[in-house]
Design a protein around this motif. Structure first.
Motif, PDB file in Angstrom:
ATOM      1  N   HIS A 167      -1.353  -2.997  -7.467  1.00  0.00           N
ATOM      2  CA  HIS A 167      -2.854  -2.683  -7.168  1.00  0.00           C
ATOM      3  C   HIS A 167      -2.562  -2.023  -5.776  1.00  0.00           C
ATOM      4  O   HIS A 167      -1.345  -2.390  -4.971  1.00  0.00           O
ATOM      5  N   GLY A 168      -3.545  -1.578  -5.045  1.00  0.00           N
ATOM      6  CA  GLY A 168      -3.389  -1.184  -3.551  1.00  0.00           C
ATOM      7  C   GLY A 168      -4.240  -2.101  -2.802  1.00  0.00           C
ATOM      8  O   GLY A 168      -4.369  -3.161  -3.271  1.00  0.00           O
ATOM      9  N   ASN A 208      -7.536   0.846  -5.942  1.00  0.00           N
ATOM     10  CA  ASN A 208      -7.018   1.083  -7.235  1.00  0.00           C
ATOM     11  C   ASN A 208      -5.793   2.098  -6.745  1.00  0.00           C
ATOM     12  O   ASN A 208      -5.184   2.549  -7.926  1.00  0.00           O
ATOM     13  N   GLN A 209      -5.573   2.481  -5.741  1.00  0.00           N
ATOM     14  CA  GLN A 209      -4.275   3.386  -5.154  1.00  0.00           C
ATOM     15  C   GLN A 209      -3.089   2.727  -5.253  1.00  0.00           C
ATOM     16  O   GLN A 209      -3.012   1.929  -4.470  1.00  0.00           O
ATOM     17  N   TYR A 260     -10.214  -3.793 -12.368  1.00  0.00           N
ATOM     18  CA  TYR A 260     -10.377  -4.871 -11.772  1.00  0.00           C
ATOM     19  C   TYR A 260      -9.636  -4.808 -10.309  1.00  0.00           C
ATOM     20  O   TYR A 260     -10.240  -5.122  -9.301  1.00  0.00           O
ATOM     21  N   TRP A 261      -8.366  -4.010 -10.111  1.00  0.00           N
ATOM     22  CA  TRP A 261      -7.860  -3.819  -9.101  1.00  0.00           C
ATOM     23  C   TRP A 261      -7.381  -4.822  -8.454  1.00  0.00           C
ATOM     24  O   TRP A 261      -7.485  -5.098  -7.321  1.00  0.00           O
ATOM     25  N   PHE A 262      -6.851  -5.906  -9.051  1.00  0.00           N
ATOM     26  CA  PHE A 262      -6.163  -7.083  -8.635  1.00  0.00           C
ATOM     27  C   PHE A 262      -4.968  -7.577  -9.780  1.00  0.00           C
ATOM     28  O   PHE A 262      -4.651  -6.792 -10.748  1.00  0.00           O
ATOM     29  N   ARG A 273       0.852  -1.167   0.039  1.00  0.00           N
ATOM     30  CA  ARG A 273      -0.115   0.086   0.146  1.00  0.00           C
ATOM     31  C   ARG A 273       1.034   1.248  -0.146  1.00  0.00           C
ATOM     32  O   ARG A 273       1.897   1.342   0.501  1.00  0.00           O
ATOM     33  N   TRP A 274       0.197   2.260  -0.400  1.00  0.00           N
ATOM     34  CA  TRP A 274       0.793   3.703  -0.521  1.00  0.00           C
ATOM     35  C   TRP A 274       1.029   4.093   0.939  1.00  0.00           C
ATOM     36  O   TRP A 274       1.967   5.003   1.401  1.00  0.00           O
TER      37      TRP A 274
END
Length: 361
Positions: free
Chosen positions: A286-287, A306-307, A108-110, A37-38
Motif C-alpha cells: 500500500h502507499g 492506494n498508490q 482498504y489500503w492496508f 511510498r512512491w
C-alpha cells in the motif's frame, strides 16, 4: 492427408518447444517493502520532512546522507541499487509525475488486503482486517507448491507474523518463517541456527515483528543452502517507522533494504543455477498519505494511500528503465510471475491480467 497431419503435429510440437524455451526465467524472487511510498521511491528524501523536528532529530545528519537538490542524485543516495542497476537493466513503474500509475485494487489500503492481492491476484472484499485469520484465497505459490516441479521449493520469509495466515501455511503446505518462527531442518553448523537464536535476543522494538535484517539473512541463508525455485522476502520496518513518525529511520530502513537487494542480486549473478535464470520483482502492499501527518498513516481515510509502485529485473524483461505511461494494479503481479515461469495460474476468483511489458511483449 497423413503427411499434412504429421507435418501439422510436428510444427505444433516445435512451436510448443519454442514457447517453452522463450521463458528464460526459471526462478522468481519476490520482495515487498511494507508501506514504502512512491514519493521517496522516485523523488528521494523530502526536505520538508527532514527539517521537521517532530520527524527527524538530527536534520543535518539526515540531510548529509540523503539530501541533494537534484532528484536523480538524491534518489540514488537513498536507493543506489535500484537507481543504478535496476534502472539500467530492468523496469521501474509508478512515477505518477511522469504519467505512470500503480494502485492497489482492494478498497482498504492496508496490509493484509494488500498482500492478499499481490499473492492471489484477487482483491477480496471479505479480507478487511489485519487480524483476518487464515486466508480463504489460494495464492500463486500455493497452486505451484501442489505441482511436482515446485513442491517443497517455495519459501517465504516475513518480518510480520500475519504471513502464516496470509499464505495459509497449514492448508498450502508452504515453507513460511514469519515473525519469530524458527527455521528447522538445517545442518547443525548452519548460520541459520545462529539466526534462529539471534532473532529473539534483539530488542523487540515493534512488538512481535522481527527485524528486517534478521528476516533477510534467514531468507538469504535458506536460498544459498536449500536452493528454492521461488523465494519471497517481506520486510516491514518502513511501515513501522512511518507509523511511529520516525522519518530518518524510515529512510535508513529503505536504504539498507536496497543493500539487501544488491547483496541478493550479486549472489544470484555469481551462481550458475540462478545466473540469468532469475527474475526479481519488488513492490509494496500500500502507499501512504501526504504531508507530515498524512505520511504516518494509510487506509481509506488517508487520501492517496492506494498508490503503489513496482520494479522488476530478469532475463525475460526488457531493459526499459523508468516507465512513463500506463495504469497498473497490484492484482496483476501473481499472473505476471506465473507467466514469467511459463505457468498458467487459475483460481475460482477473477485474477488480474499479466503485465505484458514485463514479459517483453
Amino acid at each position: 492427408m497423413k503427411r499434412i497431419s504429421f507435418l501439422f503435429i510436428a510444427l505444433s510440437f516445435v512451436a510448443t518447444l519454442m514457447a517453452q524455451s522463450s521463458h528464460k526465467t526459471q526462478n522468481v524472487i519476490l520482495v515487498t517493502i511494507d508501506g514504502f511510498r512512491w514519493q521517496e521511491m522516485f523523488n528521494g528524501a523530502d526536505s520538508s520532512f527532514i527539517n521537521n523536528k517532530q520527524l527527524v532529530e538530527d536534520a543535518a545528519n539526515c540531510g548529509k546522507k540523503y539530501w541533494d537538490n537534484s532528484v536523480d542524485a538524491r534518489r540514488k543516495m537513498l536507493l543506489p541499487f535500484i537507481w543504478d542497476t535496476i534502472a539500467s537493466k530492468g523496469q521501474i513503474y509508478g512515477n505518477r509525475t511522469k504519467g505512470c500509475n500503480v494502485n492497489v485494487k482492494n478498497t482498504y489500503w492496508f496490509s493484509y488486503p494488500g498482500y492478499n492481492e499481490i499473492l492471489t491476484g484477487y482483491a477480496d472484499s471479505r479480507v478487511n482486517s489485519n487480524s483476518f485469520g487464515p486466508n480463504p484465497n489460494i495464492s500463486l505459490f500455493e497452486v505451484m507448491n501442489k505441482t511436482p516441479k515446485y513442491a517443497g521449493r517455495i519459501a517465504a520469509f516475513a518480518s510480520w507474523d500475519a504471513f502464516n495466515d496470509i499464505l495459509n501455511e497449514k492448508r498450502s503446505g508452504l515453507i513460511v518463517s514469519a515473525g519469530f518462527d524458527k527455521v528447522n531442518g538445517m545442518d547443525s553448523d548452519s548460520k541459520m541456527n545462529l539466526l534462529n537464536s539471534m532473532q529473539t535476543q534483539l530488542p523487540d522494538i515493534f512488538h512481535g515483528v522481527r527485524l528486517d535484517g534478521v528476516t533477510f539473512n534467514m531468507g538469504f541463508e535458506y536460498l544459498k543452502t536449500k536452493r528454492p525455485r521461488i523465494l519471497y522476502l517481506s520486510f516491514d520496518e518502513t511501515d513501522d517507522f512511518a507509523h511511529g513518525g520516525r522519518y530518518e529511520d524510515y529512510l535508513n530502513s529503505a536504504h539498507y533494504t536496497d543493500d539487501f537487494l544488491r547483496t541478493l542480486w550479486n549472489w544470484i549473478q555469481s551462481d550458475p543455477e540462478y545466473k540469468d535464470k532469475t527474475t526479481l520483482l519488488i513492490t509494496c502492499d500500500h502507499g501512504r498519505g501526504e504531508g507530515p501527518i498524512g505520511w504516518r498513516s494509510h487506509g481509506t481515510e488517508t487520501a492517496n494511500s492506494n498508490q503503489t509502485w513496482f520494479a522488476v529485473m530478469g532475463p525475460d524483461t526488457p531493459a526499459l528503465g523508468e516507465m512513463t505511461s500506463g495504469q497498473y494494479y497490484n492484482n496483476q503481479f501473481a499472473k505476471t510471475m506465473a507467466a514469467l515461469l511459463g505457468f498458467n495460474f487459475e483460481t475460482p476468483n477473477p485474477v488480474g491480467d499479466p503485465i505484458v511489458s514485463v514479459l517483453g511483449k
